[in-house]
Motif scaffolding. Structure first.
Motif, PDB file in Angstrom:
ATOM      1  N   PHE A 179      -0.987  -3.275  -4.085  1.00  0.00           N
ATOM      2  CA  PHE A 179      -0.521  -2.681  -5.165  1.00  0.00           C
ATOM      3  C   PHE A 179      -1.514  -1.891  -6.282  1.00  0.00           C
ATOM      4  CE2 PHE A 179       3.627  -4.771  -4.487  1.00  0.00           C
ATOM      5  CZ  PHE A 179       4.505  -3.705  -4.562  1.00  0.00           C
ATOM      6  N   VAL A 180      -2.513  -2.895  -6.382  1.00  0.00           N
ATOM      7  CA  VAL A 180      -3.575  -2.203  -7.389  1.00  0.00           C
ATOM      8  C   VAL A 180      -4.941  -2.147  -7.038  1.00  0.00           C
ATOM      9  CG1 VAL A 180      -2.235  -3.411  -9.321  1.00  0.00           C
ATOM     10  CG2 VAL A 180      -3.886  -4.662  -8.161  1.00  0.00           C
ATOM     11  N   GLY A 181      -5.177  -2.425  -5.511  1.00  0.00           N
ATOM     12  CA  GLY A 181      -6.512  -2.438  -4.890  1.00  0.00           C
ATOM     13  C   GLY A 181      -7.424  -3.376  -5.283  1.00  0.00           C
ATOM     14  N   PHE A 182      -7.181  -4.434  -5.976  1.00  0.00           N
ATOM     15  CA  PHE A 182      -8.059  -5.207  -6.633  1.00  0.00           C
ATOM     16  C   PHE A 182      -8.042  -6.508  -5.593  1.00  0.00           C
ATOM     17  CE2 PHE A 182      -9.118  -8.592  -9.639  1.00  0.00           C
ATOM     18  CZ  PHE A 182     -10.417  -8.194 -10.162  1.00  0.00           C
ATOM     19  N   ARG A 183      -9.446  -7.227  -5.504  1.00  0.00           N
ATOM     20  CA  ARG A 183      -9.492  -8.368  -4.421  1.00  0.00           C
ATOM     21  C   ARG A 183     -10.169  -9.550  -5.203  1.00  0.00           C
ATOM     22  NH1 ARG A 183     -12.412  -5.149   0.419  1.00  0.00           N
ATOM     23  NH2 ARG A 183     -10.562  -3.912   1.152  1.00  0.00           N
ATOM     24  N   ILE A 184      -9.784 -10.546  -5.289  1.00  0.00           N
ATOM     25  CA  ILE A 184     -10.358 -11.766  -5.726  1.00  0.00           C
ATOM     26  C   ILE A 184     -10.550 -12.847  -4.651  1.00  0.00           C
ATOM     27  CG2 ILE A 184      -9.158 -11.345  -8.182  1.00  0.00           C
ATOM     28  CD1 ILE A 184      -7.235 -13.493  -7.382  1.00  0.00           C
TER      29      ILE A 184
ATOM     30  N   ALA B  13       6.423  -7.917 -10.806  1.00  0.00           N
ATOM     31  CA  ALA B  13       7.545  -8.644 -10.512  1.00  0.00           C
ATOM     32  C   ALA B  13       7.134  -9.377  -9.230  1.00  0.00           C
ATOM     33  CB  ALA B  13       8.532  -7.699 -10.146  1.00  0.00           C
ATOM     34  N   SER B  14       6.174  -8.687  -8.555  1.00  0.00           N
ATOM     35  CA  SER B  14       5.941  -9.299  -7.123  1.00  0.00           C
ATOM     36  C   SER B  14       4.791 -10.634  -7.333  1.00  0.00           C
ATOM     37  CB  SER B  14       5.077  -8.431  -6.164  1.00  0.00           C
ATOM     38  OG  SER B  14       5.915  -7.467  -5.692  1.00  0.00           O
ATOM     39  N   GLU B  15       4.203 -10.612  -8.490  1.00  0.00           N
ATOM     40  CA  GLU B  15       3.145 -11.375  -8.901  1.00  0.00           C
ATOM     41  C   GLU B  15       4.122 -12.790  -9.262  1.00  0.00           C
ATOM     42  OE1 GLU B  15       0.204 -12.079  -8.149  1.00  0.00           O
ATOM     43  OE2 GLU B  15      -0.837 -10.258  -7.801  1.00  0.00           O
ATOM     44  N   LEU B  16       4.990 -12.349 -10.312  1.00  0.00           N
ATOM     45  CA  LEU B  16       6.023 -13.604 -10.746  1.00  0.00           C
ATOM     46  C   LEU B  16       6.666 -13.985  -9.396  1.00  0.00           C
ATOM     47  CD1 LEU B  16       7.770 -11.569 -13.628  1.00  0.00           C
ATOM     48  CD2 LEU B  16       5.984 -13.476 -13.608  1.00  0.00           C
ATOM     49  N   ALA B  17       7.134 -13.509  -8.592  1.00  0.00           N
ATOM     50  CA  ALA B  17       7.619 -13.893  -7.256  1.00  0.00           C
ATOM     51  C   ALA B  17       6.740 -14.739  -6.581  1.00  0.00           C
ATOM     52  CB  ALA B  17       8.127 -12.839  -6.330  1.00  0.00           C
TER      53      ALA B  17
ATOM     54  N   VAL C  70       6.140   2.754 -11.573  1.00  0.00           N
ATOM     55  CA  VAL C  70       7.034   1.986 -10.935  1.00  0.00           C
ATOM     56  C   VAL C  70       6.327   1.025  -9.982  1.00  0.00           C
ATOM     57  CG1 VAL C  70       8.451   1.967  -8.812  1.00  0.00           C
ATOM     58  CG2 VAL C  70       8.778   3.477 -10.620  1.00  0.00           C
ATOM     59  N   VAL C  71       5.096   1.379  -9.681  1.00  0.00           N
ATOM     60  CA  VAL C  71       4.197   0.390  -8.680  1.00  0.00           C
ATOM     61  C   VAL C  71       3.648  -0.732  -9.802  1.00  0.00           C
ATOM     62  CG1 VAL C  71       1.769   0.417  -7.851  1.00  0.00           C
ATOM     63  CG2 VAL C  71       3.415   2.329  -7.404  1.00  0.00           C
ATOM     64  N   ILE C  72       3.396  -0.510 -10.836  1.00  0.00           N
ATOM     65  CA  ILE C  72       2.915  -1.420 -11.940  1.00  0.00           C
ATOM     66  C   ILE C  72       4.217  -2.601 -12.011  1.00  0.00           C
ATOM     67  CG2 ILE C  72       2.211  -2.025 -14.356  1.00  0.00           C
ATOM     68  CD1 ILE C  72      -0.048  -0.879 -12.742  1.00  0.00           C
ATOM     69  N   ALA C  73       5.157  -2.102 -12.180  1.00  0.00           N
ATOM     70  CA  ALA C  73       6.425  -3.016 -12.483  1.00  0.00           C
ATOM     71  C   ALA C  73       6.486  -3.800 -11.228  1.00  0.00           C
ATOM     72  CB  ALA C  73       7.743  -2.140 -12.709  1.00  0.00           C
ATOM     73  N   MET C  74       6.670  -3.118  -9.859  1.00  0.00           N
ATOM     74  CA  MET C  74       6.626  -3.736  -8.862  1.00  0.00           C
ATOM     75  C   MET C  74       5.564  -4.781  -8.736  1.00  0.00           C
ATOM     76  SD  MET C  74       8.099  -1.281  -6.036  1.00  0.00           S
ATOM     77  CE  MET C  74       8.312  -2.336  -4.827  1.00  0.00           C
TER      78      MET C  74
ATOM     79  N   GLU D  55       0.806  -1.084   0.102  1.00  0.00           N
ATOM     80  CA  GLU D  55       0.054  -0.073   0.068  1.00  0.00           C
ATOM     81  C   GLU D  55       0.776   1.195   0.113  1.00  0.00           C
ATOM     82  OE1 GLU D  55      -3.672  -1.618   2.369  1.00  0.00           O
ATOM     83  OE2 GLU D  55      -2.324  -0.721   3.670  1.00  0.00           O
ATOM     84  N   LEU D  56       1.891   1.126   0.944  1.00  0.00           N
ATOM     85  CA  LEU D  56       2.736   2.373   0.815  1.00  0.00           C
ATOM     86  C   LEU D  56       3.299   2.721  -0.510  1.00  0.00           C
ATOM     87  CD1 LEU D  56       4.039   2.144   4.475  1.00  0.00           C
ATOM     88  CD2 LEU D  56       2.627   3.724   3.515  1.00  0.00           C
ATOM     89  N   CYS D  57       3.922   1.770  -1.151  1.00  0.00           N
ATOM     90  CA  CYS D  57       4.761   1.729  -2.305  1.00  0.00           C
ATOM     91  C   CYS D  57       3.627   2.157  -3.186  1.00  0.00           C
ATOM     92  CB  CYS D  57       4.938   0.485  -2.970  1.00  0.00           C
ATOM     93  SG  CYS D  57       6.412  -0.581  -2.218  1.00  0.00           S
ATOM     94  N   ARG D  58       2.389   2.091  -3.407  1.00  0.00           N
ATOM     95  CA  ARG D  58       1.252   2.535  -4.143  1.00  0.00           C
ATOM     96  C   ARG D  58       1.209   4.112  -3.914  1.00  0.00           C
ATOM     97  NH1 ARG D  58      -4.648   0.366  -4.553  1.00  0.00           N
ATOM     98  NH2 ARG D  58      -4.606   1.282  -2.375  1.00  0.00           N
ATOM     99  N   GLU D  59       1.346   4.293  -2.895  1.00  0.00           N
ATOM    100  CA  GLU D  59       1.247   5.786  -2.381  1.00  0.00           C
ATOM    101  C   GLU D  59       2.492   6.730  -2.801  1.00  0.00           C
ATOM    102  OE1 GLU D  59      -0.063   6.129   1.955  1.00  0.00           O
ATOM    103  OE2 GLU D  59      -1.618   4.748   1.457  1.00  0.00           O
ATOM    104  N   GLN D  60       3.892   5.949  -2.350  1.00  0.00           N
ATOM    105  CA  GLN D  60       4.853   6.722  -2.461  1.00  0.00           C
ATOM    106  C   GLN D  60       5.594   6.811  -3.629  1.00  0.00           C
ATOM    107  OE1 GLN D  60       6.360   8.571   0.457  1.00  0.00           O
ATOM    108  NE2 GLN D  60       4.177   8.150   1.230  1.00  0.00           N
ATOM    109  N   PHE D  61       5.224   5.946  -4.803  1.00  0.00           N
ATOM    110  CA  PHE D  61       6.008   5.829  -5.894  1.00  0.00           C
ATOM    111  C   PHE D  61       5.328   5.932  -7.145  1.00  0.00           C
ATOM    112  CE2 PHE D  61       8.434   2.398  -3.337  1.00  0.00           C
ATOM    113  CZ  PHE D  61       9.251   3.574  -2.797  1.00  0.00           C
ATOM    114  N   SER D  62       5.892   6.287  -8.289  1.00  0.00           N
ATOM    115  CA  SER D  62       4.758   6.975  -9.698  1.00  0.00           C
ATOM    116  C   SER D  62       4.423   5.295 -10.117  1.00  0.00           C
ATOM    117  CB  SER D  62       5.725   7.185 -10.664  1.00  0.00           C
ATOM    118  OG  SER D  62       6.832   5.982 -10.953  1.00  0.00           O
ATOM    119  N   PRO D  63       3.160   5.683 -10.746  1.00  0.00           N
ATOM    120  CA  PRO D  63       2.148   4.650 -11.186  1.00  0.00           C
ATOM    121  C   PRO D  63       3.076   3.383 -11.889  1.00  0.00           C
ATOM    122  CG  PRO D  63       0.916   6.434 -11.457  1.00  0.00           C
ATOM    123  CD  PRO D  63       2.645   6.777 -11.074  1.00  0.00           C
TER     124      PRO D  63
END
Length: 435
Positions: free
Chosen positions: A343-348, A123-127, A116-120, A106-114
């Motif tokens: 990161f994207v505020g989406f829930r499943i 990458a995090s989903e791949l991880a 960068v957030v999408i890239a992170m 959540e803080l990454c989404r608030e503090q970094f550019s869109p």
């Protein structure tokens, strides 16, 4: 629709008088000074225990087994340093949730550019997928060997048991924490047993723990795999989520007390994980190194243990692998939910998340070498690891985010050194692959 995982981390969930609400009352008594000593710490034990599962997952089995059987005790120092670094970053992650009431994603989404957030996020989903390959296949392999069924049946059983564990969130956060803690205890007791019946060369083990050895390209690759198997990207996101609403501090004084309890829990939980990882390598070096087998496969290790130490030791080995695979698979699914929501505020629904990360594991399990996939997934994790490490250091260093709880210079310096070291290891690995 609200994800079931949201209830896991909300305080007060569960029937009146439930174990969760009893824990909450005990937490408040500890913060108010009405509980002392170990009784004061016990109600706070949970988040770091869950995070510690990522440090004892089947990926660790794969890399530690190969490290001990191939290099003996020489890579124990990599295991020790990796776990010490993990303590630093997990404590920083827990602090983030306690102080800000928000998690790292959540803080990454608030503090970094869109961008960068999408890239992170990608990458995090791949991880998360790479993590689940090792965890899911490890649990499935344990079931397959222990009960003499096919790997496909093992994968199906792992999925069902994992979902059953995750369903415990309906009773509040404490039942799930207790089940995970029980599985962690099984892993630790299993390796304590293995060390008793197959004592290592303690002098060589001490030397390998304290004196760095890194000979040859394959040793570097394996060292990077150990780092990737130890310091897990998804646990950094998850730990901050587990602490952000578990206990809500009413003032800065309570936050400081919460941080002290949290740091103690991190040291204890990850100290236990350190013992397990060191024990894995020492057992592998003691048993497979002496026989000259050069074992680097879980199934081969199981069959080799039978004539060397007996059916009992081989069975205990599989039980620990099974406990590791099931617990870490559940924790990995929880982390995946945190990553997407943050990161994207989406829930499943959590069963959809379980299915998404399990499909690649099924594909690999049916078409590839399970052991190679488990070790390869740890290298992938190590390559992705610098992203959340850098993000955690940056966010923790910003007074606008942390206020009076901003990270100290010593903490930031230590985190920078650890992050740079991991990046350099990755550069060496990539150079080796290219050349």
């Amino acid at each position: 629709m609200t994800s079931p995982f949201v209830k896991l981390i909300q305080p007060g969930v569960g029937p009146t008088g439930s174990v969760t609400q009893q824990t909450e009352r005990a937490v408040r008594a500890s913060l108010d000074g009405r509980r002392k000593g170990l009784r004061a710490l016990l109600p706070f034990v949970g988040p770091a225990v869950i995070a510690s599962v990522g440090y004892m997952d089947p990926g660790n089995f794969a890399t530690n087994l190969q490290a001990g059987s191939t290099y003996g005790y020489q890579l124990l120092w990599v295991v020790l340093i990796s776990n010490l670094v993990a303590m630093l970053f997990q404590s920083m992650s827990a602090k983030l949730g306690i102080v800000t009431g928000r998690n790292l994603a959540e803080l990454c989404r608030e503090q970094f550019s869109p961008s960068v957030v999408i890239a992170m996020w990608i990458a995090s989903e791949l991880a998360a997928i790479a993590t689940d390959i090792a965890e899911f296949l490890g649990g499935a392999l344990g079931i397959s060997l222990l009960f003499h069924v096919s790997l496909v049946v093992g994968m199906g059983a792992t999925g069902v048991v994992t979902f059953a564990i995750l369903s415990l969130d309906k009773r509040g956060f404490r039942p799930l924490e207790l089940v995970i803690a029980g599985l962690v205890a099984v892993i630790g007791l299993s390796y304590l047993y293995e060390l008793v019946i197959a004592p290592p060369d303690w002098h060589a083990a001490l030397l390998g723990t304290l004196v760095p050895h890194l000979h040859g390209a394959s040793a570097v690759t394996l060292a990077v795999g150990i780092v990737g198997a130890t310091i897990m990207p998804h646990t950094l996101y998850l730990h901050s989520r587990l602490t952000q609403t578990r206990t809500l501090a009413r003032n800065d004084g309570e936050r400081r007390r919460l941080l002290r309890f949290s740091n103690k829990e991190v040291v204890i939980a990850l100290g236990f994980a350190t013992f397990v990882n060191l024990a894995m390598v020492m057992m592998s070096a003691s048993v497979f190194g002496k026989s000259g087998s050069g074992v680097a496969d879980v199934s081969v290790a199981y069959h080799t243990l039978i004539p060397l130490l007996g059916v009992g030791a081989a069975t205990v080995f599989l039980v620990s692998l099974l406990a590791s695979g099931i617990s870490s698979s559940a924790v990995g699914t929880m982390a995946g939910q945190v990553i997407m929501q943050g990161f994207v505020g989406f829930r499943i629904p959590i069963w959809v998340r379980r299915l998404i990360t399990a499909v690649p594991a099924f594909v690999v399990g049916l078409n590839g070498n399970v052991m190679d996939a488990m070790i390869g997934s740890q290298v992938v994790l190590s390559l992705i690891l610098p992203l959340p490490l850098v993000a955690l250091v940056v966010v923790s260093s910003r007074r606008s985010v942390m206020g009076d709880f901003v990270a100290s210079r010593k903490t930031v310096l230590a985190a920078h050194v650890a992050t740079v070291s991991i990046v350099l290891l990755n550069v060496v690995l990539i150079w080796q692959m290219v050349s």
